[in-house]
Design a protein around this motif. Structure first.
Motif, PDB file in Angstrom:
ATOM      1  N   SER A 104       0.513  -0.787   0.335  1.00 28.00           N
ATOM      2  CA  SER A 104       0.309   0.229  -0.525  1.00 28.00           C
ATOM      3  C   SER A 104       0.881   1.251   0.415  1.00 28.00           C
ATOM      4  CB  SER A 104      -1.027  -0.042   1.434  1.00 28.00           C
ATOM      5  OG  SER A 104      -1.828  -1.019   1.243  1.00 28.00           O
ATOM      6  N   ILE A 105       1.501   1.425   0.736  1.00 26.76           N
ATOM      7  CA  ILE A 105       2.919   2.115   0.306  1.00 26.76           C
ATOM      8  C   ILE A 105       3.422   2.640  -0.507  1.00 26.76           C
ATOM      9  CG2 ILE A 105       4.516   3.356   2.019  1.00 26.76           C
ATOM     10  CD1 ILE A 105       4.308   1.655   4.322  1.00 26.76           C
ATOM     11  N   GLN A 106       4.056   1.463  -1.163  1.00 22.25           N
ATOM     12  CA  GLN A 106       4.404   1.170  -2.472  1.00 22.25           C
ATOM     13  C   GLN A 106       3.855   2.002  -3.281  1.00 22.25           C
ATOM     14  OE1 GLN A 106       5.628  -2.368  -4.371  1.00 22.25           O
ATOM     15  NE2 GLN A 106       7.696  -1.143  -4.321  1.00 22.25           N
TER      16      GLN A 106
ATOM     17  N   ALA B 253       0.457   3.957  -2.659  1.00 23.44           N
ATOM     18  CA  ALA B 253       0.992   5.472  -2.391  1.00 23.44           C
ATOM     19  C   ALA B 253       1.412   6.013  -2.378  1.00 23.44           C
ATOM     20  CB  ALA B 253       0.047   5.703  -0.809  1.00 23.44           C
TER      21      ALA B 253
END
Lengths: 179, 250
Positions: free
Chosen positions: B49-51, B53
């Motif tokens: 998700s961080i990647q 986003a």
């Protein structure tokens, strides 16, 4: 991107630095949260790096060096001075993990915006280390060079950044589903 | 070893920072412990998700031009008259080489176009917020999902004991042919595997073996009338290892 003595003399600054443009800009925009400030920051970074290229040490990591210049420029800027908070690097370890269940995260995975907002809300030191690790896929060693902090700090700060993001996401998920 | 002793290592494991022996120990533990496996899944989702986003901002074309110009001008300013004597003939050679390459390249255009299409599919799928339509690491879930969606069937390898993880599958179309698109992960790298009938002329014309494009690697072969195309940015040994697993299963 570790540059050997031989490669350094053969390669121009241009060959090494231009391919990093997109990722440096993304990082700068995340730090400043502002388009024109990010543009200034990237320009300043390239100008400083070009001037300092002769002092760049062969055998060290070029990408980490560029990020370090960008970050130092940011720290010296007005926004940078305002946004950097003092982190207590020692505390926070070993906090109990209260997990978002995988099912909930799976349901929410599509929600890119939610994660972006949660990232925006984090202290800038947490935001930057998460970006370097997850988006730039830097090793702990590279992150340590880019942020100029010891490896131990990289690990503990990364741990705390992830915890902080989980907490922020949990609050958002909770808020939306009334959990 | 009890779970608590592994808990502190999970992040370093997923970040690829554990030594090989420790990583193997933890991997073995994960195969037997549902709680830790669920914990790992949650962390993988968070990382992903961080990647997704985090890849958010695009620089303007003007800034790109400005930086490129300033950097190029400065690095080139050191070229003096003496160097010009060397550079001008060299430049002529480069131009001649480019013309020749363009000529030869025409013959490879169709192949390059398909390679380009594969890389595009791979990258755009990973950039999507819902990269897979069937999200499961269980081949017995992923394979049946394709039933009724594609006019052929295939076998997927058992991954236990390897470093690869199956993330799931989706439908793809290559040269208007319905294809199975599977996504595997090894460490931090994602690999796309496309499986389709080896019938379109362009697909048939693809040579088997390894190819590189824009730093992506490709492995390709034909087996039981199906063409396998493996695309990823991981190392050559990893690509070969996955290709071998798929070959042995098919």
């Amino acid at each position: 991107m570790r540059v050997s003595e031989q490669r350094l003399s053969a390669a121009s600054f241009e060959d090494l630095a231009l391919p990093l443009f997109d990722q440096l800009y993304n990082f700068a925009h995340w730090l400043t949260q502002d388009k024109s400030e990010a543009e200034d920051l990237v320009q300043e970074t390239y100008a400083k790096a070009l001037r300092g290229f002769s002092s760049f040490q062969a055998g060290t990591n070029f990408r980490a060096w560029m990020y370090r210049i960008l970050r130092n420029s940011f720290l010296g800027s007005r926004t940078g001075l305002k946004t950097m908070v003092v982190l207590d690097e020692e505390s926070g370890e070993g906090l109990p993990t209260e997990n978002v269940t995988p099912e909930v995260l799976l349901l929410e995975q599509a929600n890119r915006e939610m994660v972006q907002q949660a990232l925006e809300g984090l202290p800038v030191q947490f935001r930057e280390i998460l970006l370097l690790c997850e988006v730039e896929e830097m090793s702990y060693q590279e992150i340590s060079e880019a942020l100029a902090v010891p490896m131990g700090t990289v690990m503990s700060r990364l741990y705390r950044a992830r915890q902080a993001l989980r907490t922020a996401l949990r609050a958002r998920i909770g808020g939306r589903h009334g959990m | 070893m009890a779970c608590e002793q592994w808990q502190g290592d999970l992040d370093r494991y997923l970040d690829g920072e554990l030594a090989t022996a420790e990583a193997a120990g933890l991997a073995a533990h994960l195969r037997t412990c549902a709680a830790c496996a669920a914990e790992v899944l949650e962390r993988v989702q968070l990382k992903r998700s961080i990647q997704i986003a985090g890849t958010r901002y695009m620089a303007s074309a003007e800034l790109r031009k400005k930086i490129s110009r300033s950097v190029t001008a400065k690095s080139k300013s050191g070229i003096t008259g003496q160097w010009r004597l060397v550079f001008v003939p060299a430049l002529a050679l480069v131009v001649a080489a480019l013309v020749l390459t363009a000529y030869l390249g025409q013959q490879r255009t169709a192949r390059q176009r398909i390679y380009g299409e594969l890389v595009d599919l791979h990258v755009s799928t990973l950039a999507s917020s819902t990269p897979v339509d069937v999200a499961s690491s269980d081949r017995h879930t992923v394979k049946p999902w394709f039933q009724g969606r594609i006019p052929f069937t295939f076998n997927l390898p058992e991954l236990a004991g390897s470093e690869f993880t199956l993330l799931g599958g989706r439908m793809a179309y290559l040269e208007q042919i319905p294809s199975a698109h599977l996504i595997y992960q090894i460490r931090k790298h994602y690999i796309s595997v496309f499986i389709l009938p080896d019938r379109a002329a362009e697909i048939k014309s693809l040579p088997s073996g390894t190819a590189d494009r824009l730093s992506f690697r490709m492995e390709s072969w034909t087996q039981n009338g199906l063409r396998y195309l493996v695309v990823g940015d991981t190392s050559e040994p990893d690509m070969r290892a996955l290709a071998k697993l798929l070959r042995d299963a098919g």
